[in-house]
Design a protein around this motif. Structure first.
Motif, PDB file in Angstrom:
ATOM      1  N   SER A 218       0.840  -1.422  -0.055  1.00  0.00           N
ATOM      2  CA  SER A 218      -0.257   0.070   0.084  1.00  0.00           C
ATOM      3  C   SER A 218       0.990   1.284  -0.030  1.00  0.00           C
ATOM      4  O   SER A 218       0.318   2.263  -0.694  1.00  0.00           O
ATOM      5  N   GLY A 219       1.862   1.294   0.738  1.00  0.00           N
ATOM      6  CA  GLY A 219       2.789   2.500   0.645  1.00  0.00           C
ATOM      7  C   GLY A 219       3.594   3.023  -0.423  1.00  0.00           C
ATOM      8  O   GLY A 219       3.268   3.997  -0.865  1.00  0.00           O
ATOM      9  N   VAL A 220       3.825   2.160  -1.562  1.00  0.00           N
ATOM     10  CA  VAL A 220       4.535   2.310  -2.790  1.00  0.00           C
ATOM     11  C   VAL A 220       3.217   3.068  -3.705  1.00  0.00           C
ATOM     12  O   VAL A 220       3.569   4.160  -4.212  1.00  0.00           O
ATOM     13  N   PRO A 221       2.084   2.600  -3.961  1.00  0.00           N
ATOM     14  CA  PRO A 221       0.902   3.178  -4.403  1.00  0.00           C
ATOM     15  C   PRO A 221       0.567   4.414  -3.912  1.00  0.00           C
ATOM     16  O   PRO A 221       0.047   5.232  -4.693  1.00  0.00           O
ATOM     17  N   ALA A 222       0.545   4.560  -2.491  1.00  0.00           N
ATOM     18  CA  ALA A 222       0.055   5.833  -1.796  1.00  0.00           C
ATOM     19  C   ALA A 222       1.054   6.826  -2.164  1.00  0.00           C
ATOM     20  O   ALA A 222       0.665   7.821  -2.787  1.00  0.00           O
ATOM     21  N   ALA A 223       2.563   6.659  -2.477  1.00  0.00           N
ATOM     22  CA  ALA A 223       3.583   7.596  -2.548  1.00  0.00           C
ATOM     23  C   ALA A 223       3.232   8.001  -3.860  1.00  0.00           C
ATOM     24  O   ALA A 223       3.328   9.173  -4.234  1.00  0.00           O
ATOM     25  N   ARG A 224       3.262   7.230  -4.815  1.00  0.00           N
ATOM     26  CA  ARG A 224       3.161   7.326  -6.344  1.00  0.00           C
ATOM     27  C   ARG A 224       1.844   8.264  -6.593  1.00  0.00           C
ATOM     28  O   ARG A 224       1.958   9.354  -7.208  1.00  0.00           O
TER      29      ARG A 224
ATOM     30  N   ALA B 122     -13.444  -6.550  -6.631  1.00  0.00           N
ATOM     31  CA  ALA B 122     -13.129  -6.798  -5.385  1.00  0.00           C
ATOM     32  C   ALA B 122     -11.721  -6.071  -5.000  1.00  0.00           C
ATOM     33  O   ALA B 122     -10.807  -6.470  -5.471  1.00  0.00           O
ATOM     34  N   VAL B 123     -11.767  -5.165  -3.956  1.00  0.00           N
ATOM     35  CA  VAL B 123     -10.832  -4.578  -3.661  1.00  0.00           C
ATOM     36  C   VAL B 123     -10.276  -4.297  -2.502  1.00  0.00           C
ATOM     37  O   VAL B 123     -11.062  -4.879  -1.356  1.00  0.00           O
ATOM     38  N   GLY B 124      -9.262  -3.606  -1.993  1.00  0.00           N
ATOM     39  CA  GLY B 124      -8.875  -3.493  -0.545  1.00  0.00           C
ATOM     40  C   GLY B 124      -7.806  -4.413  -0.091  1.00  0.00           C
ATOM     41  O   GLY B 124      -6.965  -4.643  -0.883  1.00  0.00           O
ATOM     42  N   ASN B 125      -8.033  -4.946   1.096  1.00  0.00           N
ATOM     43  CA  ASN B 125      -7.134  -5.784   1.838  1.00  0.00           C
ATOM     44  C   ASN B 125      -6.838  -7.077   0.961  1.00  0.00           C
ATOM     45  O   ASN B 125      -6.169  -7.735   1.040  1.00  0.00           O
ATOM     46  N   ILE B 126      -7.772  -7.323  -0.031  1.00  0.00           N
ATOM     47  CA  ILE B 126      -7.380  -8.535  -1.096  1.00  0.00           C
ATOM     48  C   ILE B 126      -6.312  -8.550  -1.564  1.00  0.00           C
ATOM     49  O   ILE B 126      -6.184  -9.488  -2.291  1.00  0.00           O
ATOM     50  N   GLY B 127      -5.757  -7.318  -1.905  1.00  0.00           N
ATOM     51  CA  GLY B 127      -4.438  -7.149  -2.843  1.00  0.00           C
ATOM     52  C   GLY B 127      -4.558  -6.136  -3.824  1.00  0.00           C
ATOM     53  O   GLY B 127      -3.583  -5.984  -4.406  1.00  0.00           O
ATOM     54  N   VAL B 128      -5.719  -5.584  -3.828  1.00  0.00           N
ATOM     55  CA  VAL B 128      -5.948  -4.517  -4.740  1.00  0.00           C
ATOM     56  C   VAL B 128      -5.885  -3.142  -4.165  1.00  0.00           C
ATOM     57  O   VAL B 128      -6.607  -2.898  -3.494  1.00  0.00           O
ATOM     58  N   PRO B 129      -4.843  -2.256  -4.281  1.00  0.00           N
ATOM     59  CA  PRO B 129      -4.697  -0.986  -3.726  1.00  0.00           C
ATOM     60  C   PRO B 129      -6.071  -0.235  -3.833  1.00  0.00           C
ATOM     61  O   PRO B 129      -6.102   0.192  -5.023  1.00  0.00           O
TER      62      PRO B 129
ATOM     63  N   LEU C 284     -18.078  -1.136  -5.292  1.00  0.00           N
ATOM     64  CA  LEU C 284     -17.114  -1.680  -4.968  1.00  0.00           C
ATOM     65  C   LEU C 284     -17.389  -2.635  -3.730  1.00  0.00           C
ATOM     66  O   LEU C 284     -17.903  -2.467  -2.937  1.00  0.00           O
ATOM     67  N   ALA C 285     -16.664  -3.903  -3.859  1.00  0.00           N
ATOM     68  CA  ALA C 285     -16.751  -4.865  -2.716  1.00  0.00           C
ATOM     69  C   ALA C 285     -15.438  -4.850  -1.913  1.00  0.00           C
ATOM     70  O   ALA C 285     -14.410  -5.154  -2.567  1.00  0.00           O
ATOM     71  N   VAL C 286     -15.478  -4.110  -0.935  1.00  0.00           N
ATOM     72  CA  VAL C 286     -14.070  -3.689  -0.339  1.00  0.00           C
ATOM     73  C   VAL C 286     -13.828  -4.900   0.906  1.00  0.00           C
ATOM     74  O   VAL C 286     -14.743  -4.612   2.104  1.00  0.00           O
ATOM     75  N   GLU C 287     -12.726  -5.254   1.093  1.00  0.00           N
ATOM     76  CA  GLU C 287     -12.283  -5.919   2.156  1.00  0.00           C
ATOM     77  C   GLU C 287     -11.428  -5.156   3.098  1.00  0.00           C
ATOM     78  O   GLU C 287     -10.416  -4.444   2.486  1.00  0.00           O
ATOM     79  N   LEU C 288     -11.777  -4.999   4.365  1.00  0.00           N
ATOM     80  CA  LEU C 288     -10.970  -4.079   5.096  1.00  0.00           C
ATOM     81  C   LEU C 288     -10.268  -4.722   6.482  1.00  0.00           C
ATOM     82  O   LEU C 288     -11.289  -5.462   7.276  1.00  0.00           O
ATOM     83  N   SER C 289      -9.172  -4.739   6.650  1.00  0.00           N
ATOM     84  CA  SER C 289      -8.739  -5.243   7.955  1.00  0.00           C
ATOM     85  C   SER C 289      -8.862  -4.522   9.244  1.00  0.00           C
ATOM     86  O   SER C 289      -9.118  -3.389   9.081  1.00  0.00           O
ATOM     87  N   SER C 290      -8.740  -5.047  10.121  1.00  0.00           N
ATOM     88  CA  SER C 290      -8.470  -4.167  11.520  1.00  0.00           C
ATOM     89  C   SER C 290      -7.655  -3.083  11.584  1.00  0.00           C
ATOM     90  O   SER C 290      -7.693  -2.094  12.032  1.00  0.00           O
ATOM     91  N   TYR C 291      -6.397  -3.362  10.951  1.00  0.00           N
ATOM     92  CA  TYR C 291      -5.364  -2.329  10.856  1.00  0.00           C
ATOM     93  C   TYR C 291      -5.825  -1.282   9.976  1.00  0.00           C
ATOM     94  O   TYR C 291      -5.549  -0.053  10.234  1.00  0.00           O
ATOM     95  N   GLN C 292      -6.456  -1.227   8.864  1.00  0.00           N
ATOM     96  CA  GLN C 292      -6.821  -0.405   7.817  1.00  0.00           C
ATOM     97  C   GLN C 292      -8.035   0.447   8.607  1.00  0.00           C
ATOM     98  O   GLN C 292      -8.155   1.506   8.517  1.00  0.00           O
TER      99      GLN C 292
END
Length: 487
Positions: free
Chosen positions: A25-31, A150-157, A176-184
């Motif tokens: 997630s960090g690299v896509p956010a920075a980009r 299907a996006v989010g914590n599933i591996g699609v930033p 959008l179908a969004v998977e979210l972790s407790s961290y997120q």
């Protein structure tokens, strides 16, 4: 220091934003931030070959990268955007708090970058089953003719998704179908879903959150501001408690799912049929058939109970979005689970071999063990602070034998001694990757025709394998060797 107003993201040009962590997630956010004109600094605690390659790529975009120091807040920082895994107690965040600098996760950033016509989110969290449920949900939505992903914590930033939304026909979504972790969720205070589900709650990641109460509270953030439905698990009262505590939009409803007969405002099972008593005209007297249990992708001939629960949760979210019943059936029929999630590998000499390497905690392993009647269990790895007494006590009557591998196998062995003393146990004192072949051979020796050899480790894999995928592949390879040898 002039602190950036966290409510204003309309003009990022020239703003100094620090991104914590290189990674998925960090690299896509920075980009993305650099592309929007922000002055971006990435900080990362490690300084290895992989990190230097990532840094070189980002520096070409004008991003400053500081490797080997993830604790010091860069001077002039106005917002910190963090990767999900960084603990809230990290010195960088404590410094940000003292300086009055807001900290956002990648999901929070994505939410704030959404355009005025952005697709609504149907969000899913829980200790286990998130990825399967989100992929089921996306399959159902697609079957209804909706443009979705299907996006989010599933591996699609999510940052990449929302910045691309609407630019072309391929990136225009209805939902959008969004998977979210407790961290997120911890770092995403502004997210407001159309509807959301908490599938289950069990102790996990407590070293990160600090307590079970804090972990549950972060999971519960997914319900905040929901507009149509908060979906909860009837069998897990803690999920319903989170619904009660949530501040939702007026008219938002609590919708339960159950493996039993549903009451009003619930989805459940009647005579092996998935039925809806929530999104029907007269839920006191009517029920809508959605699908049959047999429509859910089976594992070794039948779907496991927790996958039926996942399907009900996905159906509830889809129905909250107005999806017709026929699309639920079609979406479930066309869905196929990811590898290493209750995956039937082979039958050898009358014994079924099942790969559930994704069962990396006790809650997931308990669900997996409950799906089979007579089991030779392969377990062990990194316990991550877990205890195994309740898991073993629950599964003891189903165990034909146990083969233990991995660094923390002694914890499981001790629980077996206390709660299943008559069950044969093979303790493999090795943590090399070749141990899996020996484990499968020993499991085959313990198994009888009609039994299931189940890899459901209840532990993380990193003591022996790069990840749970590699562990599952090693299991499948070992079963292949067994079959080739004519056992």
């Amino acid at each position: 220091m002039t602190v950036y107003d966290p409510q204003d993201l309309h003009d990022l040009a020239g703003r100094h934003i620090t991104v914590a962590g290189l990674g998925v997630s960090g690299v896509p956010a920075a980009r993305a931030l650099a592309g929007l004109g922000a002055r971006v600094t990435v900080v990362n605690g490690t300084d290895g070959e992989r990190e230097r390659a990532q840094a070189a790529e980002l520096e070409q975009l004008g991003v400053a990268v500081r490797l080997g120091d993830g604790e010091t807040l860069p001077e002039g920082t106005e917002v910190v955007v963090t990767s999900p895994g960084w603990k809230p107690t990290s010195p960088l965040f404590l410094a940000a708090e003292q300086a009055g600098v807001p900290v956002w996760g990648d999901v929070e950033l994505a939410w704030r970058l959404r355009g005025p016509d952005a697709a609504p989110w149907l969000a899913v969290t829980g200790t286990n089953g998130k990825t399967t449920t989100v992929r089921m949900l996306a399959s159902i939505l697609g079957a209804a003719g909706l443009r979705t992903a299907a996006v989010g914590n599933i591996g699609v930033p999510l940052v990449d998704v929302v910045l691309g939304e609407g630019r072309t026909e391929d990136t225009s979504y209805d939902v959008l179908a969004v998977e979210l972790s407790s961290y997120q969720l911890h770092w995403a205070p502004s997210v407001r879903a159309h509807s959301a589900a908490v599938l289950n709650l069990a102790p996990d990641h407590l070293d990160w959150h600090g307590s079970m109460a804090a972990y549950a509270a972060d999971k519960g953030r997914i319900y905040e501001g929901n507009t149509v439905a908060c979906v909860y698990n009837v069998a897990d009262p803690a999920t319903e408690d989170l619904v009660r505590e949530a501040d939702v939009e007026e008219g938002c409803r609590a919708i339960g799912f159950t493996l039993g007969t549903p009451g009003p405002s619930q989805l459940g099972i009647v005579d092996d049929i998935l039925v809806d008593r929530a999104f029907v005209e007269n839920r006191q007297r009517q029920a809508q058939e959605l699908a049959e249990v047999a429509d859910i992708a089976p594992a070794a001939g039948k779907p496991a109970p927790h996958n039926i629960a996942n399907a009900l949760a996905a159906a509830a979210l889809a129905r909250a979005f107005g999806v017709p019943a026929a699309a639920v059936r079609e979406g479930l029929r066309s869905f196929h689970p990811d590898a290493h999630r209750i995956q039937h590998v082979a039958d050898v000499a009358g014994v079924s071999y099942i790969d559930d390497s994704k069962a990396t905690n006790t809650h997931a392993a308990e669900a997996s063990l409950a799906a089979y009647e007579h089991i030779v269990w392969i377990a062990g790895g990194l316990a991550k602070g877990a205890t195994f007494d309740e898991l073993v006590r629950t599964a003891a009557g189903r165990l034909r034998g146990v083969v233990l591998i991995g660094a923390d196998r002694a914890l499981i062995r001790e629980a077996l001694t206390r709660h299943a003393p008559d069950v044969p146990v093979v303790d493999l004192d090795r943590t090399d990757t070749g141990a899996m072949s020996e484990a499968v051979r020993e499991a085959a020796r313990l198994a009888e025709p009609g039994d299931t050899v189940l890899l459901a480790p209840a532990c993380a894999s990193m003591d022996m394998f790069v990840n749970y995928n590699k562990r599952g592949e090693a299991f499948a390879d070992a079963v292949g060797e067994l079959a080739a040898a004519g056992h």
